[in-house]
Structure formats: C-alpha cells, structure tokens
Design an enzyme around this catalytic site. Structure first.
Site, PDB file in Angstrom:
ATOM      1  N   ASP A  35       0.858  -1.193   0.000  1.00 26.12           N
ATOM      2  CA  ASP A  35       0.000   0.000   0.000  1.00 26.12           C
ATOM      3  C   ASP A  35       0.892   1.241   0.000  1.00 26.12           C
ATOM      4  O   ASP A  35       1.880   1.320   0.728  1.00 26.12           O
ATOM      5  CB  ASP A  35      -0.904  -0.007   1.236  1.00 26.12           C
ATOM      6  CG  ASP A  35      -2.017   1.013   1.147  1.00 26.12           C
ATOM      7  OD1 ASP A  35      -3.189   0.599   1.109  1.00 26.12           O
ATOM      8  OD2 ASP A  35      -1.723   2.228   1.129  1.00 26.12           O
ATOM      9  N   ILE A  36       0.543   2.216  -0.818  1.00 27.14           N
ATOM     10  CA  ILE A  36       1.346   3.436  -0.949  1.00 27.14           C
ATOM     11  C   ILE A  36       1.258   4.297   0.316  1.00 27.14           C
ATOM     12  O   ILE A  36       2.133   5.135   0.561  1.00 27.14           O
ATOM     13  CB  ILE A  36       0.867   4.235  -2.183  1.00 27.14           C
ATOM     14  CG1 ILE A  36       1.965   5.116  -2.724  1.00 27.14           C
ATOM     15  CG2 ILE A  36      -0.394   5.029  -1.895  1.00 27.14           C
ATOM     16  CD1 ILE A  36       1.663   5.703  -4.098  1.00 27.14           C
ATOM     17  N   ASN A  92     -12.726  -2.788   2.863  1.00 31.46           N
ATOM     18  CA  ASN A  92     -13.658  -1.664   2.846  1.00 31.46           C
ATOM     19  C   ASN A  92     -14.526  -1.782   1.594  1.00 31.46           C
ATOM     20  O   ASN A  92     -14.000  -2.026   0.503  1.00 31.46           O
ATOM     21  CB  ASN A  92     -12.885  -0.344   2.829  1.00 31.46           C
ATOM     22  CG  ASN A  92     -12.021  -0.164   4.065  1.00 31.46           C
ATOM     23  OD1 ASN A  92     -12.440  -0.498   5.158  1.00 31.46           O
ATOM     24  ND2 ASN A  92     -10.818   0.347   3.878  1.00 31.46           N
ATOM     25  N   GLN A  99     -14.777   2.854   0.986  1.00 33.34           N
ATOM     26  CA  GLN A  99     -13.881   2.286  -0.023  1.00 33.34           C
ATOM     27  C   GLN A  99     -13.497   3.400  -0.993  1.00 33.34           C
ATOM     28  O   GLN A  99     -14.359   3.996  -1.638  1.00 33.34           O
ATOM     29  CB  GLN A  99     -14.609   1.166  -0.781  1.00 33.34           C
ATOM     30  CG  GLN A  99     -13.774   0.537  -1.892  1.00 33.34           C
ATOM     31  CD  GLN A  99     -14.524  -0.583  -2.614  1.00 33.34           C
ATOM     32  OE1 GLN A  99     -15.728  -0.800  -2.396  1.00 33.34           O
ATOM     33  NE2 GLN A  99     -13.817  -1.291  -3.475  1.00 33.34           N
ATOM     34  N   HIS A 105     -10.188  -5.030  -3.020  1.00 36.14           N
ATOM     35  CA  HIS A 105      -8.853  -5.250  -2.457  1.00 36.14           C
ATOM     36  C   HIS A 105      -8.986  -5.620  -0.993  1.00 36.14           C
ATOM     37  O   HIS A 105      -9.824  -5.077  -0.282  1.00 36.14           O
ATOM     38  CB  HIS A 105      -7.957  -4.016  -2.620  1.00 36.14           C
ATOM     39  CG  HIS A 105      -8.587  -2.740  -2.159  1.00 36.14           C
ATOM     40  ND1 HIS A 105      -9.524  -2.068  -2.916  1.00 36.14           N
ATOM     41  CD2 HIS A 105      -8.417  -2.013  -1.037  1.00 36.14           C
ATOM     42  CE1 HIS A 105      -9.905  -0.970  -2.281  1.00 36.14           C
ATOM     43  NE2 HIS A 105      -9.264  -0.915  -1.116  1.00 36.14           N
ATOM     44  N   LEU A 106      -8.153  -6.548  -0.569  1.00 35.89           N
ATOM     45  CA  LEU A 106      -8.089  -6.945   0.836  1.00 35.89           C
ATOM     46  C   LEU A 106      -6.819  -6.354   1.416  1.00 35.89           C
ATOM     47  O   LEU A 106      -5.720  -6.614   0.932  1.00 35.89           O
ATOM     48  CB  LEU A 106      -8.068  -8.474   0.936  1.00 35.89           C
ATOM     49  CG  LEU A 106      -8.251  -9.052   2.338  1.00 35.89           C
ATOM     50  CD1 LEU A 106      -9.648  -8.753   2.876  1.00 35.89           C
ATOM     51  CD2 LEU A 106      -8.023 -10.565   2.313  1.00 35.89           C
ATOM     52  N   HIS A 107      -6.977  -5.504   2.444  1.00 33.50           N
ATOM     53  CA  HIS A 107      -5.810  -4.972   3.149  1.00 33.50           C
ATOM     54  C   HIS A 107      -5.310  -6.047   4.113  1.00 33.50           C
ATOM     55  O   HIS A 107      -6.090  -6.575   4.909  1.00 33.50           O
ATOM     56  CB  HIS A 107      -6.193  -3.758   4.003  1.00 33.50           C
ATOM     57  CG  HIS A 107      -6.687  -2.564   3.256  1.00 33.50           C
ATOM     58  ND1 HIS A 107      -5.900  -1.457   3.026  1.00 33.50           N
ATOM     59  CD2 HIS A 107      -7.890  -2.276   2.717  1.00 33.50           C
ATOM     60  CE1 HIS A 107      -6.605  -0.537   2.382  1.00 33.50           C
ATOM     61  NE2 HIS A 107      -7.824  -0.998   2.173  1.00 33.50           N
TER      62      HIS A 107
HETATM   63  P1  DGP Z   1      -9.628   1.769   0.462  1.00 34.10           P
HETATM   64  O1  DGP Z   1      -9.980   2.976   1.283  1.00 34.10           O
HETATM   65  O2  DGP Z   1      -9.963   0.486   1.196  1.00 34.10           O
HETATM   66  O3  DGP Z   1     -10.222   1.827  -0.922  1.00 34.10           O
HETATM   67  O4  DGP Z   1      -8.046   1.786   0.335  1.00 34.10           O
HETATM   68  C1  DGP Z   1      -7.350   2.125  -0.831  1.00 34.10           C
HETATM   69  C2  DGP Z   1      -5.889   2.002  -0.526  1.00 34.10           C
HETATM   70  O5  DGP Z   1      -5.194   2.080  -1.741  1.00 34.10           O
HETATM   71  C3  DGP Z   1      -5.309   3.071   0.389  1.00 34.10           C
HETATM   72  O6  DGP Z   1      -4.824   2.461   1.582  1.00 34.10           O
HETATM   73  C4  DGP Z   1      -4.169   3.683  -0.391  1.00 34.10           C
HETATM   74  C5  DGP Z   1      -3.951   2.698  -1.519  1.00 34.10           C
HETATM   75  N1  DGP Z   1      -3.543   3.295  -2.778  1.00 34.10           N
HETATM   76  C6  DGP Z   1      -4.185   4.288  -3.445  1.00 34.10           C
HETATM   77  N2  DGP Z   1      -3.540   4.568  -4.588  1.00 34.10           N
HETATM   78  C7  DGP Z   1      -2.474   3.737  -4.652  1.00 34.10           C
HETATM   79  C8  DGP Z   1      -1.440   3.540  -5.604  1.00 34.10           C
HETATM   80  O7  DGP Z   1      -1.350   4.189  -6.656  1.00 34.10           O
HETATM   81  N3  DGP Z   1      -0.522   2.578  -5.306  1.00 34.10           N
HETATM   82  C9  DGP Z   1      -0.583   1.833  -4.174  1.00 34.10           C
HETATM   83  N4  DGP Z   1       0.364   0.905  -3.982  1.00 34.10           N
HETATM   84  N5  DGP Z   1      -1.562   1.966  -3.257  1.00 34.10           N
HETATM   85  C10 DGP Z   1      -2.492   2.925  -3.498  1.00 34.10           C
END
Ligand code: DGP
Length: 122
Positions: A35-36, A92, A99, A105-107
C-alpha cells in the site's frame, strides 16, 4: 445489487502496468503489492486481476479458480511477510465501508498490535 466496474480506477491501471507498484506476490488471478500509504509496518493490498468492484461482487461472480487463487495468495502474503504474531484483513466496501478505490482489495495489516477494530460511534 447491480455492480458497475470502472476500468479507470487506479488498481485497474496498476494491473495494466500503467502505474508502477511494489509487487509482493502474484499468481494467475491475483496481485499483491504494498500500500502506498502504509498504516502498519506490513500493509499489503491483495487484489483479483478480474474486474470486481467489491468483496461481495467478487464472492458472487468470480470463478472457482479466481476464488481459490485469491485465498492462496493471501496465504502466500502471510507466509512471505512472516505475520506469525497476527494480522488484520480488511475489505472496505462501497460508501459506508469508506472504499476509496472501486476495485476489490483486501488490506493485510501486520507488524504491530493493531488495537481495537473500530473507533468512534456505533
Ligand atoms: P480503500 O480505502 O480500502 O479503498 O483503500 C485504498 C488504498 O489504496 C489506500 O490504503 C491507499 C492505496 N492506494 C491508493 N492509490 C495507490 C497507488 O497508486 N498505489 C498503491 N500501492 N496503493 C495505493
């Protein structure tokens, strides 16, 4: 429930190779990457490669191979990241689930005590 998948979402772009990612594990139907905006020392996102917008969409419409591949990828991520002390898996989903990215996606969060599951009002 009518599921409408937006193929311009950021994870669709990652899957098409239009945006880079730090891949942790990949199989035929699944990609796992960091996650970024990490919320814990280990914060991995596990996503299906197919066009599913949420966990319930994936659970309803994915093939058996996709479902099995996804869960096996979760196991591999846990093994590779060494989350023996425990972890939290969060999906989420849509508005009330807050979300942000409309591709399922599963964190996988780990590497510290993650505290109570939810804070704030019931
Ligand atoms: P959610 O709120 O559950 O939809 O979480 C989305 C997640 O995605 C959040 O924790 C940040 C991550 N994220 C958003 N953009 C990017 C990206 O470009 N690259 C990566 N690796 N993660 C991202």
């Amino acid at each position: 429930m009518k599921y409408v998948y937006d193929d311009q979402n950021i994870f669709a772009k990652i899957l098409r190779g239009e945006i880079p990612n730090q891949t942790v594990f990949e199989n035929a139907h699944t990609l796992a990457f960091r996650d970024i905006n990490a919320q814990a020392p280990v914060h991995i996102l596990v996503i299906p490669k197919g066009p599913y917008m949420s966990l319930d969409h994936f659970a309803r419409d994915a093939s058996d191979d996709e479902l099995v591949g996804f869960m096996k990828a979760v196991a591999e991520v846990c093994r590779l990241e060494g989350v023996d002390a425990g972890f939290r898996a969060v999906a989420n989903s849509r508005e009330d689930g807050v979300q942000d990215v409309p591709h399922y996606h599963l964190h996988i969060l780990a590497g510290r005590n993650l505290g109570p599951m939810l804070v704030g009002q019931t």
